[in-house]
Design a protein around this motif. Structure first.
Motif, PDB file in Angstrom:
ATOM      1  N   HIS A  58       0.811  -1.149  -0.111  1.00  0.00           N
ATOM      2  CA  HIS A  58       0.146  -0.037   0.111  1.00  0.00           C
ATOM      3  C   HIS A  58       0.686   1.316   0.007  1.00  0.00           C
ATOM      4  O   HIS A  58       0.678   2.382   0.679  1.00  0.00           O
ATOM      5  CB  HIS A  58      -1.007   0.033   1.204  1.00  0.00           C
ATOM      6  N   LEU A  60       2.405   4.661  -0.660  1.00  0.00           N
ATOM      7  CA  LEU A  60       1.501   5.887  -1.208  1.00  0.00           C
ATOM      8  C   LEU A  60       2.383   6.567  -2.174  1.00  0.00           C
ATOM      9  O   LEU A  60       3.681   6.975  -2.157  1.00  0.00           O
ATOM     10  CB  LEU A  60       1.395   6.836  -0.038  1.00  0.00           C
ATOM     11  N   ASP A 129      -3.786  15.229   2.957  1.00  0.00           N
ATOM     12  CA  ASP A 129      -4.159  14.028   2.239  1.00  0.00           C
ATOM     13  C   ASP A 129      -3.344  12.729   2.444  1.00  0.00           C
ATOM     14  O   ASP A 129      -3.655  11.714   2.887  1.00  0.00           O
ATOM     15  CB  ASP A 129      -4.198  14.094   0.766  1.00  0.00           C
ATOM     16  N   MET A 130      -2.001  13.060   2.691  1.00  0.00           N
ATOM     17  CA  MET A 130      -1.009  12.105   2.793  1.00  0.00           C
ATOM     18  C   MET A 130      -1.046  11.717   4.373  1.00  0.00           C
ATOM     19  O   MET A 130      -0.891  10.471   4.651  1.00  0.00           O
ATOM     20  CB  MET A 130       0.346  12.648   2.691  1.00  0.00           C
ATOM     21  N   SER A 132      -3.798  11.711   6.126  1.00  0.00           N
ATOM     22  CA  SER A 132      -5.151  11.010   6.209  1.00  0.00           C
ATOM     23  C   SER A 132      -4.856   9.630   5.775  1.00  0.00           C
ATOM     24  O   SER A 132      -5.381   8.460   6.228  1.00  0.00           O
ATOM     25  CB  SER A 132      -6.261  11.814   5.478  1.00  0.00           C
ATOM     26  N   GLN A 133      -4.221   9.345   4.628  1.00  0.00           N
ATOM     27  CA  GLN A 133      -3.969   8.238   4.034  1.00  0.00           C
ATOM     28  C   GLN A 133      -3.123   7.354   4.911  1.00  0.00           C
ATOM     29  O   GLN A 133      -3.277   5.960   5.149  1.00  0.00           O
ATOM     30  CB  GLN A 133      -3.294   8.416   2.577  1.00  0.00           C
ATOM     31  N   GLU A 135      -3.001   7.598   8.022  1.00  0.00           N
ATOM     32  CA  GLU A 135      -3.694   7.123   9.318  1.00  0.00           C
ATOM     33  C   GLU A 135      -4.686   5.898   8.876  1.00  0.00           C
ATOM     34  O   GLU A 135      -4.916   4.892   9.773  1.00  0.00           O
ATOM     35  CB  GLU A 135      -4.754   8.334   9.803  1.00  0.00           C
ATOM     36  N   ASP A 136      -5.029   5.879   7.607  1.00  0.00           N
ATOM     37  CA  ASP A 136      -5.786   4.793   7.172  1.00  0.00           C
ATOM     38  C   ASP A 136      -5.051   3.609   6.853  1.00  0.00           C
ATOM     39  O   ASP A 136      -5.615   2.410   7.409  1.00  0.00           O
ATOM     40  CB  ASP A 136      -6.561   5.174   5.798  1.00  0.00           C
ATOM     41  N   VAL A 137      -3.766   3.761   6.437  1.00  0.00           N
ATOM     42  CA  VAL A 137      -3.205   2.406   6.463  1.00  0.00           C
ATOM     43  C   VAL A 137      -2.952   1.728   7.735  1.00  0.00           C
ATOM     44  O   VAL A 137      -2.798   0.609   8.033  1.00  0.00           O
ATOM     45  CB  VAL A 137      -1.773   2.871   5.713  1.00  0.00           C
ATOM     46  N   GLN A 140      -5.965   0.082   8.942  1.00  0.00           N
ATOM     47  CA  GLN A 140      -5.850  -1.207   8.519  1.00  0.00           C
ATOM     48  C   GLN A 140      -4.933  -2.182   8.719  1.00  0.00           C
ATOM     49  O   GLN A 140      -5.496  -3.415   9.268  1.00  0.00           O
ATOM     50  CB  GLN A 140      -5.772  -1.045   6.807  1.00  0.00           C
ATOM     51  N   LYS A 216      -7.910  -3.991  -1.627  1.00  0.00           N
ATOM     52  CA  LYS A 216      -8.326  -2.758  -1.007  1.00  0.00           C
ATOM     53  C   LYS A 216      -9.299  -2.970   0.204  1.00  0.00           C
ATOM     54  O   LYS A 216     -10.365  -3.698   0.234  1.00  0.00           O
ATOM     55  CB  LYS A 216      -8.849  -1.626  -1.874  1.00  0.00           C
TER      56      LYS A 216
END
Length: 252
Positions: A58, A60, A129-130, A132-133, A135-137, A140, A216
């Motif tokens: 994943h 980025l 955005d980075m 947020s992404q 944090e999402d990773v 997960q 995903k």
């Protein structure tokens, strides 16, 4: 002693330690447990390997051409500033004859400031955005590796028998994700849309893309006794779910 180790492993301290978000006191506790207990050390090594694999899967990617666009904008600003300085010197002499020319230079300065503001705002947006992404990773990774996570197989009803998905719910961390594995084909004027009923309100989670990434995970709002639905809606999605077109539901 085993209960003590189990309670420690049920927390997310190992995951936080791997991601560098533990406090100094938490870091000392994790390092002590890793050194003292083989079970913890083994779990730590396994999580470390999983994190490396997950991060590679994943990774980025910086938007294509972003670096060049930013560098071009910076060079343009620098060129513009030098131009403005030359204009300012000339204006000192020209002002004796043409007082009105100062308005032109004022506009040039305003334009440069506006361009600088636009670049700065784009960089701030990209950074947000980075974060947020990332944090999402991180979430997960926790959901997939934490022993408290529960896994639910989701199958479509008779309207979409080939629909397959897997839901992951962690009541301790209050995180929920779904991995859509297969979607039956629909007519061009229809689409699949996901919803979640949280605290009595229906939340629109958006249209599920026809071309899905089987690796995903899609975030779901977490709440006690929450229910999520997948419906068939007109192309582009709907503002409210079409109840008679529910093809799958997930209770968690």
């Amino acid at each position: 002693m085993k209960d003590k180790i189990r309670i420690f492993l049920d927390t997310d301290l190992l995951e936080k330690y791997l991601l560098g978000t533990t406090t100094l006191e938490e870091s000392h506790q994790v390092e002590r447990y890793i050194a003292m207990y083989p079970e913890v050390r083994e779990t730590y090594n396994e999580l470390q390997e999983n994190l490396e694999a997950f991060a590679k899967m994943h990774a980025l990617k910086t938007p294509e051409g972003l670096k060049n666009r930013i560098l071009e904008r910076i060079r343009a600003q620098q060129t513009g500033r030098r131009r403005f300085q030359r204009f300012a010197v000339a204006a000192t002499f020209a002002a004796l004859l043409f007082a009105g020319s100062s308005y032109f230079f004022y506009n040039q300065n305003q334009n440069l400031q506006q361009e600088n503001t636009i670049v700065n705002n784009k960089i701030k947006t990209l950074e947000a955005d980075m974060r947020s992404q990332l944090e999402d990773v991180r979430n997960q990774f926790i959901v997939l590796n934490n022993p408290s996570t529960r896994k639910f197989m989701v199958n479509g009803n008779k309207k979409a028998r080939e629909l397959k998905a897997v839901a992951y719910v962690n009541p301790v961390k209050k995180l929920s994700y779904i991995n859509v594995r297969n979607l039956p084909n629909l007519p061009e004027d229809q689409c699949y849309q996901m919803w979640a009923e949280v605290n009595g309100e229906m939340v629109n989670l958006g249209v599920i893309k026809e071309v899905i990434d089987k690796d995903k995970l899609l975030a779901l709002p977490y709440a006690e006794n929450a229910v999520s639905y997948i419906t068939i809606e007109p192309k582009g999605g709907n503002s409210t779910p079409t109840v008679q077109n529910i093809v799958a539901n997930i209770n968690y």
